[in-house]
Scaffold this motif. Sequence first.
Motif, PDB file in Angstrom:
ATOM      1  N   LEU A   1      56.848 -19.627   6.367  1.00  0.00           N
ATOM      2  CA  LEU A   1      56.657 -18.263   5.862  1.00  0.00           C
ATOM      3  C   LEU A   1      55.290 -18.110   5.185  1.00  0.00           C
ATOM      4  CD1 LEU A   1      60.150 -17.348   4.351  1.00  0.00           C
ATOM      5  CD2 LEU A   1      59.214 -16.730   6.570  1.00  0.00           C
ATOM      6  N   LYS A   2      54.780 -16.872   5.234  1.00  0.00           N
ATOM      7  CA  LYS A   2      53.457 -16.598   4.665  1.00  0.00           C
ATOM      8  C   LYS A   2      53.600 -16.077   3.219  1.00  0.00           C
ATOM      9  CE  LYS A   2      52.618 -14.194   8.423  1.00  0.00           C
ATOM     10  NZ  LYS A   2      52.036 -13.184   9.283  1.00  0.00           N
ATOM     11  N   ILE A   3      52.719 -16.597   2.364  1.00  0.00           N
ATOM     12  CA  ILE A   3      52.769 -16.209   0.937  1.00  0.00           C
ATOM     13  C   ILE A   3      51.519 -15.413   0.575  1.00  0.00           C
ATOM     14  CG2 ILE A   3      52.648 -17.114  -1.432  1.00  0.00           C
ATOM     15  CD1 ILE A   3      54.379 -19.443  -0.579  1.00  0.00           C
ATOM     16  N   ALA A   4      51.711 -14.304  -0.166  1.00  0.00           N
ATOM     17  CA  ALA A   4      50.588 -13.563  -0.748  1.00  0.00           C
ATOM     18  C   ALA A   4      50.654 -13.750  -2.257  1.00  0.00           C
ATOM     19  CB  ALA A   4      50.689 -12.093  -0.390  1.00  0.00           C
ATOM     20  N   MET A   5      49.513 -14.097  -2.852  1.00  0.00           N
ATOM     21  CA  MET A   5      49.501 -14.331  -4.316  1.00  0.00           C
ATOM     22  C   MET A   5      48.539 -13.354  -5.003  1.00  0.00           C
ATOM     23  SD  MET A   5      49.765 -18.405  -4.982  1.00  0.00           S
ATOM     24  CE  MET A   5      48.227 -18.923  -4.295  1.00  0.00           C
ATOM     25  N   ALA A   6      48.999 -12.754  -6.091  1.00  0.00           N
ATOM     26  CA  ALA A   6      48.144 -11.929  -6.949  1.00  0.00           C
ATOM     27  C   ALA A   6      48.235 -12.546  -8.343  1.00  0.00           C
ATOM     28  CB  ALA A   6      48.636 -10.494  -6.955  1.00  0.00           C
ATOM     29  N   LEU A   7      47.145 -13.130  -8.794  1.00  0.00           N
ATOM     30  CA  LEU A   7      47.192 -13.910 -10.032  1.00  0.00           C
ATOM     31  C   LEU A   7      46.327 -13.288 -11.112  1.00  0.00           C
ATOM     32  CD1 LEU A   7      46.531 -17.322  -8.243  1.00  0.00           C
ATOM     33  CD2 LEU A   7      48.753 -16.306  -8.747  1.00  0.00           C
ATOM     34  N   GLU A   8      46.800 -13.341 -12.339  1.00  0.00           N
ATOM     35  CA  GLU A   8      45.969 -12.805 -13.422  1.00  0.00           C
ATOM     36  C   GLU A   8      44.718 -13.682 -13.578  1.00  0.00           C
ATOM     37  OE1 GLU A   8      48.597 -12.966 -16.895  1.00  0.00           O
ATOM     38  OE2 GLU A   8      47.538 -14.771 -17.500  1.00  0.00           O
ATOM     39  N   ASN A   9      43.622 -13.019 -13.953  1.00  0.00           N
ATOM     40  CA  ASN A   9      42.332 -13.706 -14.000  1.00  0.00           C
ATOM     41  C   ASN A   9      42.164 -14.488 -15.309  1.00  0.00           C
ATOM     42  OD1 ASN A   9      39.833 -14.476 -13.146  1.00  0.00           O
ATOM     43  ND2 ASN A   9      38.813 -12.568 -13.728  1.00  0.00           N
ATOM     44  N   THR A  10      43.044 -15.476 -15.505  1.00  0.00           N
ATOM     45  CA  THR A  10      42.973 -16.335 -16.691  1.00  0.00           C
ATOM     46  C   THR A  10      43.271 -17.762 -16.244  1.00  0.00           C
ATOM     47  OG1 THR A  10      45.332 -16.114 -17.123  1.00  0.00           O
ATOM     48  CG2 THR A  10      43.903 -14.522 -18.221  1.00  0.00           C
ATOM     49  N   ASP A  11      43.132 -18.707 -17.169  1.00  0.00           N
ATOM     50  CA  ASP A  11      43.480 -20.095 -16.835  1.00  0.00           C
ATOM     51  C   ASP A  11      44.953 -20.188 -16.432  1.00  0.00           C
ATOM     52  OD1 ASP A  11      40.974 -20.987 -17.293  1.00  0.00           O
ATOM     53  OD2 ASP A  11      41.336 -21.536 -19.393  1.00  0.00           O
ATOM     54  N   HIS A  12      45.767 -19.321 -17.032  1.00  0.00           N
ATOM     55  CA  HIS A  12      47.197 -19.268 -16.726  1.00  0.00           C
ATOM     56  C   HIS A  12      47.389 -18.994 -15.238  1.00  0.00           C
ATOM     57  CE1 HIS A  12      51.367 -17.854 -16.913  1.00  0.00           C
ATOM     58  NE2 HIS A  12      51.438 -18.325 -18.150  1.00  0.00           N
ATOM     59  N   GLY A  13      46.713 -17.965 -14.745  1.00  0.00           N
ATOM     60  CA  GLY A  13      46.824 -17.585 -13.340  1.00  0.00           C
ATOM     61  C   GLY A  13      46.278 -18.668 -12.417  1.00  0.00           C
ATOM     62  N   VAL A  14      45.153 -19.248 -12.825  1.00  0.00           N
ATOM     63  CA  VAL A  14      44.526 -20.302 -12.014  1.00  0.00           C
ATOM     64  C   VAL A  14      45.478 -21.498 -11.903  1.00  0.00           C
ATOM     65  CG1 VAL A  14      42.618 -21.970 -11.952  1.00  0.00           C
ATOM     66  CG2 VAL A  14      42.171 -19.587 -12.563  1.00  0.00           C
ATOM     67  N   ASP A  15      46.053 -21.917 -13.034  1.00  0.00           N
ATOM     68  CA  ASP A  15      46.982 -23.065 -13.045  1.00  0.00           C
ATOM     69  C   ASP A  15      48.197 -22.791 -12.158  1.00  0.00           C
ATOM     70  OD1 ASP A  15      45.340 -24.344 -14.754  1.00  0.00           O
ATOM     71  OD2 ASP A  15      46.683 -24.352 -16.490  1.00  0.00           O
ATOM     72  N   TYR A  16      48.708 -21.575 -12.248  1.00  0.00           N
ATOM     73  CA  TYR A  16      49.896 -21.197 -11.470  1.00  0.00           C
ATOM     74  C   TYR A  16      49.598 -21.321  -9.972  1.00  0.00           C
ATOM     75  CZ  TYR A  16      53.711 -18.198  -9.721  1.00  0.00           C
ATOM     76  OH  TYR A  16      54.800 -17.689  -9.049  1.00  0.00           O
ATOM     77  N   GLY A  17      48.464 -20.756  -9.583  1.00  0.00           N
ATOM     78  CA  GLY A  17      48.071 -20.815  -8.167  1.00  0.00           C
ATOM     79  C   GLY A  17      47.877 -22.254  -7.712  1.00  0.00           C
ATOM     80  N   HIS A  18      47.246 -23.069  -8.562  1.00  0.00           N
ATOM     81  CA  HIS A  18      47.024 -24.488  -8.213  1.00  0.00           C
ATOM     82  C   HIS A  18      48.349 -25.205  -7.992  1.00  0.00           C
ATOM     83  CE1 HIS A  18      42.713 -24.729 -10.007  1.00  0.00           C
ATOM     84  NE2 HIS A  18      42.750 -24.201  -8.811  1.00  0.00           N
ATOM     85  N   GLY A  19      49.313 -24.913  -8.871  1.00  0.00           N
ATOM     86  CA  GLY A  19      50.629 -25.561  -8.774  1.00  0.00           C
ATOM     87  C   GLY A  19      51.292 -25.256  -7.439  1.00  0.00           C
ATOM     88  N   ILE A  20      51.208 -23.991  -7.037  1.00  0.00           N
ATOM     89  CA  ILE A  20      51.822 -23.590  -5.755  1.00  0.00           C
ATOM     90  C   ILE A  20      51.109 -24.289  -4.591  1.00  0.00           C
ATOM     91  CG2 ILE A  20      52.046 -21.617  -4.162  1.00  0.00           C
ATOM     92  CD1 ILE A  20      52.652 -19.945  -6.710  1.00  0.00           C
ATOM     93  N   GLU A  21      49.781 -24.233  -4.637  1.00  0.00           N
ATOM     94  CA  GLU A  21      49.021 -24.829  -3.527  1.00  0.00           C
ATOM     95  C   GLU A  21      49.210 -26.345  -3.469  1.00  0.00           C
ATOM     96  OE1 GLU A  21      45.252 -23.076  -4.235  1.00  0.00           O
ATOM     97  OE2 GLU A  21      45.773 -21.258  -3.119  1.00  0.00           O
ATOM     98  N   GLN A  22      49.367 -26.950  -4.637  1.00  0.00           N
ATOM     99  CA  GLN A  22      49.587 -28.414  -4.676  1.00  0.00           C
ATOM    100  C   GLN A  22      50.892 -28.771  -3.943  1.00  0.00           C
ATOM    101  OE1 GLN A  22      49.949 -29.931  -8.677  1.00  0.00           O
ATOM    102  NE2 GLN A  22      50.096 -32.052  -7.992  1.00  0.00           N
ATOM    103  N   TRP A  23      51.965 -28.026  -4.239  1.00  0.00           N
ATOM    104  CA  TRP A  23      53.245 -28.324  -3.592  1.00  0.00           C
ATOM    105  C   TRP A  23      53.148 -28.086  -2.082  1.00  0.00           C
ATOM    106  CZ3 TRP A  23      57.075 -26.507  -0.456  1.00  0.00           C
ATOM    107  CH2 TRP A  23      58.279 -27.234  -0.458  1.00  0.00           C
ATOM    108  N   ILE A  24      52.487 -26.993  -1.726  1.00  0.00           N
ATOM    109  CA  ILE A  24      52.376 -26.661  -0.291  1.00  0.00           C
ATOM    110  C   ILE A  24      51.578 -27.744   0.440  1.00  0.00           C
ATOM    111  CG2 ILE A  24      51.347 -25.009   1.346  1.00  0.00           C
ATOM    112  CD1 ILE A  24      52.148 -22.787  -0.618  1.00  0.00           C
ATOM    113  N   SER A  25      50.521 -28.223  -0.222  1.00  0.00           N
ATOM    114  CA  SER A  25      49.715 -29.269   0.447  1.00  0.00           C
ATOM    115  C   SER A  25      50.501 -30.587   0.563  1.00  0.00           C
ATOM    116  CB  SER A  25      48.398 -29.489  -0.304  1.00  0.00           C
ATOM    117  OG  SER A  25      48.673 -30.050  -1.557  1.00  0.00           O
ATOM    118  N   GLN A  26      51.410 -30.814  -0.378  1.00  0.00           N
ATOM    119  CA  GLN A  26      52.227 -32.041  -0.305  1.00  0.00           C
ATOM    120  C   GLN A  26      53.395 -31.906   0.675  1.00  0.00           C
ATOM    121  OE1 GLN A  26      53.447 -32.670  -4.361  1.00  0.00           O
ATOM    122  NE2 GLN A  26      51.421 -33.376  -5.027  1.00  0.00           N
ATOM    123  N   HIS A  27      53.713 -30.664   1.046  1.00  0.00           N
ATOM    124  CA  HIS A  27      54.844 -30.418   1.948  1.00  0.00           C
ATOM    125  C   HIS A  27      54.380 -29.526   3.093  1.00  0.00           C
ATOM    126  CE1 HIS A  27      56.559 -31.434  -1.977  1.00  0.00           C
ATOM    127  NE2 HIS A  27      57.544 -31.971  -1.296  1.00  0.00           N
TER     128      HIS A  27
END
Lengths: 422, 297
Positions: free
Chosen positions: A190-216
Amino acid sequence: MRNSSGSFIGRRKPAVATVLLSLAAGGLVLAGCAKKSAESEAIKIGVVLPITGREGKPGQYQKEGIELAIKQINDGGGVQVGTRKLPLKEVFYDDGSDSAKSAQLVERTMSSDGVTAVVGGYSTALGEAESVMPDRYQTPWITPGAAASSIFAHGYQYAFGTLTPVNLLGYTTAEFLGTLVDQGKLKKGLKIAMALENTDHGVDYGHGIEQWISQHPGYFKVVFSEKFDLGGTDFSGLLQKVKQAKADIFLSDAHLQDYITMQRQYIQSGMKHQMISYGARGPEADARKALGEGVDYIFAGIWWSDKLPYPQVKKFAADYQAFTGRKVDSWYAATAYDSVRALATAIQAAGSLDKTAIRDQLRKLDMKDSLVPGQVLKFGPNGQVNYPFVIVQNKPEAKVDIVYPKDAATGEVIAPIPAGKK
Amino acid sequence: MTFVDFLNLLIAALLLAGIYAVMSVGMTVIYGVMKIVNLAHAGFMMMGAYFAYELYQRLHLDPILAALLAFPFFFLVGVAVHWLLVRWLPHSDRPTLQSLLLMFGLWLVLQNIGYLIWGNTDRSILSPRTLALVHLGPIIISSLRLVVFVAAAGCMAVLEIALSRTWFGRSVRALIQNRYAGRIVGVDDEKTARLTFGMGIAFAGVAGALLATLYSFDPDFGRPFLLRAFVIIVLGGLESVSGVALGALILALVETFSILFVPASYQPAISFALLVVVLVVLPGGIAGLWAKRRRLA
């Protein structure tokens, strides 16, 4: 005018007045000393949170959590410091959701108010601003509301946080979606669209998602990822881009106010996705009040839920309701409550009000009756905790269930979102 | 981008322009007649939002109807504020520091009254229209946004008629052009200023009530809209109502379409970049450009 002996006429009067004034001044000084002595019998805790402005609502909840903990500790006689039991005394400032003011107020508590420690910093932006002060004044600082890992990546020695890092939130979110694929509720790829707040919080959240996707590989594909500014009033352009991405899952990372505004405009755009999340926001009563059934089926990764099956959680929820007259709303008050308990435990273990000794005890802390998922509050080497997240899902009729992890689940996940909804 | 996507965006921009126009026009008429930059506009918008909220909560009055009721209510409030505070300001052909400070102070007072009465809790109006959609083939429009747009366009049309076809409107236009010449030909400048101030505040109240149906709000509500209103009235030429409508449309179009080419986090910068460009290239705004063309013709 002088008399025959050359002295001033009426000199005795000023002398008497001087004596009286001296006595009065002395009395005031003594009274001041007595007051100061009484004050020094309490452990002053600085509390700097936003209770007005953009973050006012969560800040207020955190303040209530802190005050409940202080009340309960004081009702129990206070904190054992060596041979004495001392009460906790709150020194509170509202930073108005302004990061510059937030840092300035933390500095004030540490430099002028003589606090033993500070609990403060709701939201990453405010916590980030405050985090430079603890090491400067060598005063322990615990943030119950800032989770970005960047705050704890500077090697600060006096900074602690009771929220698990946000990249773990992103990771857990993707992991949860992955389990839905494994269960056959969602399709693979499935395709994911992400809209993240422009803070370290948003950056970390996006990284976490991409990390799991890259591992799976093969589970999901991120087809759109863009940042937006905090406190936006119009997200229609951003949502139009999300629409054009033709994704199956919409994941956003937003603060409460932005979550409400964006979800309202999401519905008004007529978009439909198989799953929707706003990061750590979802079950808040304000959102339900603002959008009604418009928040049904949204899932959120949160640091705490009153549905957790621990006796201390049930007790906290009941105490909070008795204290504030309201039901506990989302996770905000719980992490703040535990911050104060962690601090009191560390002070007791230190056996003194020495700030470095308290810092050392916070590092060693192993609070086993914590409210957080897993029940153990323990700070990592960087000062931040690392307990697991729970995933909750809003359901019709204002119901909220823990849907992940399985052993804490209070209900079945509804996935994908039923047709005709959202 | 498909044609349908383009149409969706165009409609979104048009609906946004209606809201932008109605929230800016009050500032424009006050500036035009009295040369006062009404910073308290944001405060009155906030009050308008709570006005609609209270009527909806207590009397279950439709928020759009509440927005219409906001007009006479805030008109009276504006007239009272003028009588109490504004009339004591020195008359000038240019904005004065005193007026700026007075309006800024008034905004802070209104904000704090808001905190005192309603606290810092976010409020919102959840009406049956909030989540309703209108489907026009492949095009989807929020019915609430459509209704708000119609209400906003109606307000602008009424203002335009009032300004062009009534004695009061002619007085307003005369004072906008030249206050002293207006007085010479018999315009009661004090009375016109009082009514204009009332009307400007009434529009702020209406805009706030309409916006309350679209967004959640707290006592700080209005601040981001105030900044956009500045961009719009500078674009429109500071003193022109039709210029404001066009300025609102341009800002809405630029904001909506530019986001396709630049990241969403730059959206606030787009408005201000536009403001800088207009100040440098077109200091008189669109109205100034029209006037120049007329002179050349």
